[in-house]
Write a protein that holds these residues in place. Sequence first.
Motif, PDB file in Angstrom:
ATOM      1  N   ASP A  54       0.830  -1.613  -0.023  1.00 33.19           N
ATOM      2  CA  ASP A  54       0.280   0.087   0.139  1.00 33.19           C
ATOM      3  C   ASP A  54       1.163   1.381  -0.264  1.00 33.19           C
ATOM      4  O   ASP A  54       0.858   2.286  -0.929  1.00 33.19           O
ATOM      5  CB  ASP A  54      -1.147  -0.500   1.279  1.00 33.19           C
ATOM      6  N   PHE A  55       2.034   0.743   1.057  1.00 38.54           N
ATOM      7  CA  PHE A  55       2.586   2.493   0.915  1.00 38.54           C
ATOM      8  C   PHE A  55       3.561   2.783  -0.153  1.00 38.54           C
ATOM      9  O   PHE A  55       3.495   4.002  -0.760  1.00 38.54           O
ATOM     10  CB  PHE A  55       4.006   2.078   2.000  1.00 38.54           C
ATOM     11  N   ASN A  56       4.045   1.559  -1.057  1.00 38.14           N
ATOM     12  CA  ASN A  56       4.625   1.799  -2.230  1.00 38.14           C
ATOM     13  C   ASN A  56       3.722   2.083  -3.407  1.00 38.14           C
ATOM     14  O   ASN A  56       4.061   3.396  -3.981  1.00 38.14           O
ATOM     15  CB  ASN A  56       5.411   0.458  -2.307  1.00 38.14           C
ATOM     16  N   GLU A  57       2.607   1.504  -3.554  1.00 44.15           N
ATOM     17  CA  GLU A  57       2.076   2.287  -4.827  1.00 44.15           C
ATOM     18  C   GLU A  57       1.590   3.799  -4.191  1.00 44.15           C
ATOM     19  O   GLU A  57       1.148   4.849  -5.029  1.00 44.15           O
ATOM     20  CB  GLU A  57       0.883   1.273  -4.638  1.00 44.15           C
ATOM     21  N   LEU A  58       0.947   3.940  -3.173  1.00 41.85           N
ATOM     22  CA  LEU A  58       1.433   5.244  -2.739  1.00 41.85           C
ATOM     23  C   LEU A  58       1.527   6.690  -2.808  1.00 41.85           C
ATOM     24  O   LEU A  58       1.658   7.769  -3.959  1.00 41.85           O
ATOM     25  CB  LEU A  58       0.004   5.775  -1.667  1.00 41.85           C
ATOM     26  N   ILE A  59       3.286   6.133  -2.675  1.00 37.16           N
ATOM     27  CA  ILE A  59       4.358   6.781  -2.318  1.00 37.16           C
ATOM     28  C   ILE A  59       4.864   6.935  -4.318  1.00 37.16           C
ATOM     29  O   ILE A  59       5.170   7.783  -4.798  1.00 37.16           O
ATOM     30  CB  ILE A  59       5.334   6.284  -1.896  1.00 37.16           C
ATOM     31  N   ALA A  60       4.429   6.402  -5.183  1.00 36.05           N
ATOM     32  CA  ALA A  60       5.209   6.110  -6.602  1.00 36.05           C
ATOM     33  C   ALA A  60       3.549   7.530  -6.721  1.00 36.05           C
ATOM     34  O   ALA A  60       4.030   8.153  -7.599  1.00 36.05           O
ATOM     35  CB  ALA A  60       5.021   4.951  -7.011  1.00 36.05           C
ATOM     36  N   LYS A  61       2.214   7.218  -6.267  1.00 36.89           N
ATOM     37  CA  LYS A  61       1.604   8.105  -7.400  1.00 36.89           C
ATOM     38  C   LYS A  61       1.767   9.527  -7.634  1.00 36.89           C
ATOM     39  O   LYS A  61       1.201   9.990  -6.998  1.00 36.89           O
ATOM     40  CB  LYS A  61       0.003   7.562  -6.876  1.00 36.89           C
ATOM     41  N   ALA A  62       2.159   9.645  -5.578  1.00 35.44           N
ATOM     42  CA  ALA A  62       2.159  11.185  -5.015  1.00 35.44           C
ATOM     43  C   ALA A  62       3.597  11.594  -6.965  1.00 35.44           C
ATOM     44  O   ALA A  62       2.954  12.436  -6.153  1.00 35.44           O
ATOM     45  CB  ALA A  62       2.764  11.007  -3.990  1.00 35.44           C
ATOM     46  N   GLY A  63       4.495  11.033  -6.808  1.00 36.08           N
ATOM     47  CA  GLY A  63       4.947  11.549  -7.195  1.00 36.08           C
ATOM     48  C   GLY A  63       6.259  12.524  -6.697  1.00 36.08           C
ATOM     49  O   GLY A  63       6.811  12.190  -5.389  1.00 36.08           O
ATOM     50  N   ASP A  64       5.930  14.068  -7.066  1.00 33.25           N
ATOM     51  CA  ASP A  64       6.787  14.918  -7.149  1.00 33.25           C
ATOM     52  C   ASP A  64       6.308  15.856  -5.990  1.00 33.25           C
ATOM     53  O   ASP A  64       6.340  16.500  -5.007  1.00 33.25           O
ATOM     54  CB  ASP A  64       6.459  16.413  -7.758  1.00 33.25           C
ATOM     55  N   ILE A  65       4.782  15.268  -5.703  1.00 33.86           N
ATOM     56  CA  ILE A  65       4.005  15.718  -4.278  1.00 33.86           C
ATOM     57  C   ILE A  65       4.898  15.432  -2.797  1.00 33.86           C
ATOM     58  O   ILE A  65       4.642  14.174  -2.966  1.00 33.86           O
ATOM     59  CB  ILE A  65       2.270  15.443  -4.258  1.00 33.86           C
ATOM     60  N   PRO A  66       4.988  16.344  -2.184  1.00 34.50           N
ATOM     61  CA  PRO A  66       5.962  15.873  -0.693  1.00 34.50           C
ATOM     62  C   PRO A  66       4.235  14.792   0.012  1.00 34.50           C
ATOM     63  O   PRO A  66       3.284  15.302  -0.048  1.00 34.50           O
ATOM     64  CB  PRO A  66       5.778  17.188   0.101  1.00 34.50           C
TER      65      PRO A  66
END
Length: 318
Positions: A155-167
């Motif tokens: 879950d964490f990996n998916e959300l971090i990847a989706k966020a991209g440049d967003i902090p």
Amino acid sequence: PVSRPPPPPPPPPGRGGGGGGGQPSVGGVTSEEILNKFRDMDVGKSGQLSPPEIMAVLKEMNYSQEEADCIFKQMDINGDGEVSADEFVTACQSSGVCAIDDEAAEMEGLVVEGSRTAADEELLKGAFAKMQIWVRTGPSDLCTGKVVECKSEDDFNELIAKAGDIPVCVMFAAGYCRKCMALKPKYARIAQGYEKRAVFLKCFIDKVGDHLVKERAGIVAVPTFQIWKRGEIVDKFVAGPALTEVVKGIVDMTDKHLDCGFSLMEKIEQNVDDSKAELLAESPKKETTEITLGKAEVSMDAMAAWRKAQASKNSRRM
């Protein structure tokens, strides 16, 4: 004041007007990304951005009213008082108006030679560079103003990847940690204060696993707060004993990594919104000091209770 340039000629394919589809501009922003942002801003679905819709974005970037007026006039190339999709794409691409130090901009008719002062040029250069970042970084469907709990490392990996440049602000917590529980509502209020400008996640260390907690995040005590960008940790804050200092630490850290110029701490200090200012209010509940014992985190209250139980047990034996 900035004089308005004449209307530009039709842009070549891939440069403005949305005709480039997914073709990247010099600044790394595609026409499709810019047009998606335009549609998000166009609340009334009129196909034009009104001054209030543009000003709202420029206000987020901390521009004064005078500066915002100057930037809006430059974006409104045909002078009709609104910004069309073509004009918005042109402004957000580095090959257009924002490339004011590029001779190509003058050749395209986007800049009238000698029509701007050095101060005007610096203002516009910075504004359109910020707008490129703003287009790339959000808001997205992740930026909801709410805290999202990660149930696993996947879950964490998916959300971090989706966020991209967003902090992405991540709270690492544990169910047995009283300070973590005391900070949950305040962390939720912080997320609400940032609205669509950042992503807020919560990870319970027993759920997301040791690989994320120890190897990737390097967590040694809870609660710990980190900022992730593009899959990497860029900042961290380990909570101290005072809840008010923890709130300030989280907000200061998050503010530092926003590209849009917004500062929640500045809003709190100015008391613009009393509900946000309440973030810094002392908690009426008793605070506990967290300590680290080996690889486990326990509270002083828990230790005192354990010692009392041990003393009672020993007295019975005697």
